[in-house]
Write an enzyme that holds these catalytic residues in place. Structure first.
Site, PDB file in Angstrom:
ATOM      1  N   GLU A  41       7.267  16.977  -8.897  1.00  0.00           N
ATOM      2  CA  GLU A  41       6.930  17.086 -10.312  1.00  0.00           C
ATOM      3  C   GLU A  41       6.553  18.538 -10.612  1.00  0.00           C
ATOM      4  O   GLU A  41       5.766  19.151  -9.892  1.00  0.00           O
ATOM      5  CB  GLU A  41       5.733  16.164 -10.589  1.00  0.00           C
ATOM      6  CG  GLU A  41       5.138  16.253 -11.959  1.00  0.00           C
ATOM      7  CD  GLU A  41       3.871  15.406 -12.091  1.00  0.00           C
ATOM      8  OE1 GLU A  41       3.600  14.968 -13.210  1.00  0.00           O
ATOM      9  OE2 GLU A  41       3.173  15.187 -11.078  1.00  0.00           O
ATOM     10  N   LYS A 107       8.582  11.326 -18.406  1.00  0.00           N
ATOM     11  CA  LYS A 107       7.462  10.579 -17.831  1.00  0.00           C
ATOM     12  C   LYS A 107       6.846   9.662 -18.889  1.00  0.00           C
ATOM     13  O   LYS A 107       6.469  10.099 -19.976  1.00  0.00           O
ATOM     14  CB  LYS A 107       6.416  11.556 -17.302  1.00  0.00           C
ATOM     15  CG  LYS A 107       5.236  10.934 -16.602  1.00  0.00           C
ATOM     16  CD  LYS A 107       4.325  12.042 -16.073  1.00  0.00           C
ATOM     17  CE  LYS A 107       3.149  11.517 -15.286  1.00  0.00           C
ATOM     18  NZ  LYS A 107       2.315  12.654 -14.822  1.00  0.00           N
ATOM     19  N   CYS A 141       5.017  10.644 -10.858  1.00  0.00           N
ATOM     20  CA  CYS A 141       3.608  10.646 -10.503  1.00  0.00           C
ATOM     21  C   CYS A 141       2.846   9.404 -10.969  1.00  0.00           C
ATOM     22  O   CYS A 141       2.939   8.360 -10.355  1.00  0.00           O
ATOM     23  CB  CYS A 141       2.963  11.931 -11.005  1.00  0.00           C
ATOM     24  SG  CYS A 141       1.459  12.378 -10.123  1.00  0.00           S
TER      25      CYS A 141
END
Length: 175
Positions: A41, A107, A141
């Site tokens: 990321e 995300k 994440c």
């Protein structure tokens, strides 16, 4: 398919230095037979909350990822900050061996404990792409903490790739 996770000590908000670090790791991975290189990321800048500033590097980072995939003739997945309104997005892009962007994922779950939602807008679409004969779904994440994203894609996914910039203090979440 051989997947190589390229883990690097990220130089804070320094894309050229991080590109050099990735290049140093990519060649041995490809020589060992990797078909897909996976970068963390925000690999080129670090998980910075200076979202406007780091998202200014988006085109440079996309060009690097496309060039890396073309140079080695492999698939490459990497994360970065992308400009957007009302705020930039924390994204990852997948590039095919010819350097074409095959997928862009935003995300869905910004990390609230780091105030990420104040600096990055959340995405709302899951994405899957076939790499060779493997259906790959990337996540980023904190998405890892939400089982629904896995549940709704399970029938169409062979491999989840969860890229992260994760501190050692919370490493137990990967167990």
């Amino acid at each position: 398919m051989i997947v190589a996770g390229l883990q690097l000590d990220i130089a804070w908000e320094d894309p050229p230095e991080n590109f050099a670090r990735v290049e140093h790791l990519a060649l041995p991975a490809v020589q060992a037979g990797a078909h897909l290189l996976v970068l963390p990321e925000m690999f080129a800048t670090g998980f910075s909350m200076a979202s406007e500033r780091v998202s200014n590097h988006a085109q440079e980072i996309q060009n690097f990822l496309a060039g890396l995939s073309r140079l080695h003739g492999v698939w490459v997945l990497g994360g970065y900050a992308k400009p957007g309104k009302p705020r930039p997005h924390n994204v990852c892009a997948l590039f095919d061996p010819q350097g074409n962007q095959a997928l862009l994922y935003h995300k869905i779950h910004p990390f609230s404990l780091a105030n990420e939602p104040k600096y990055y807008a959340a995405g709302n679409v899951l994405a899957t792409h076939v790499v060779g004969d493997v259906r790959v779904t990337p996540l980023i994440c904190y998405d890892l903490r939400f089982p629904e994203v896995f549940r709704v894609t399970a029938d169409n996914t062979d491999l989840y790739l969860v890229i992260a910039s994760w501190p050692a203090a919370r490493i137990e979440a990967w167990q």
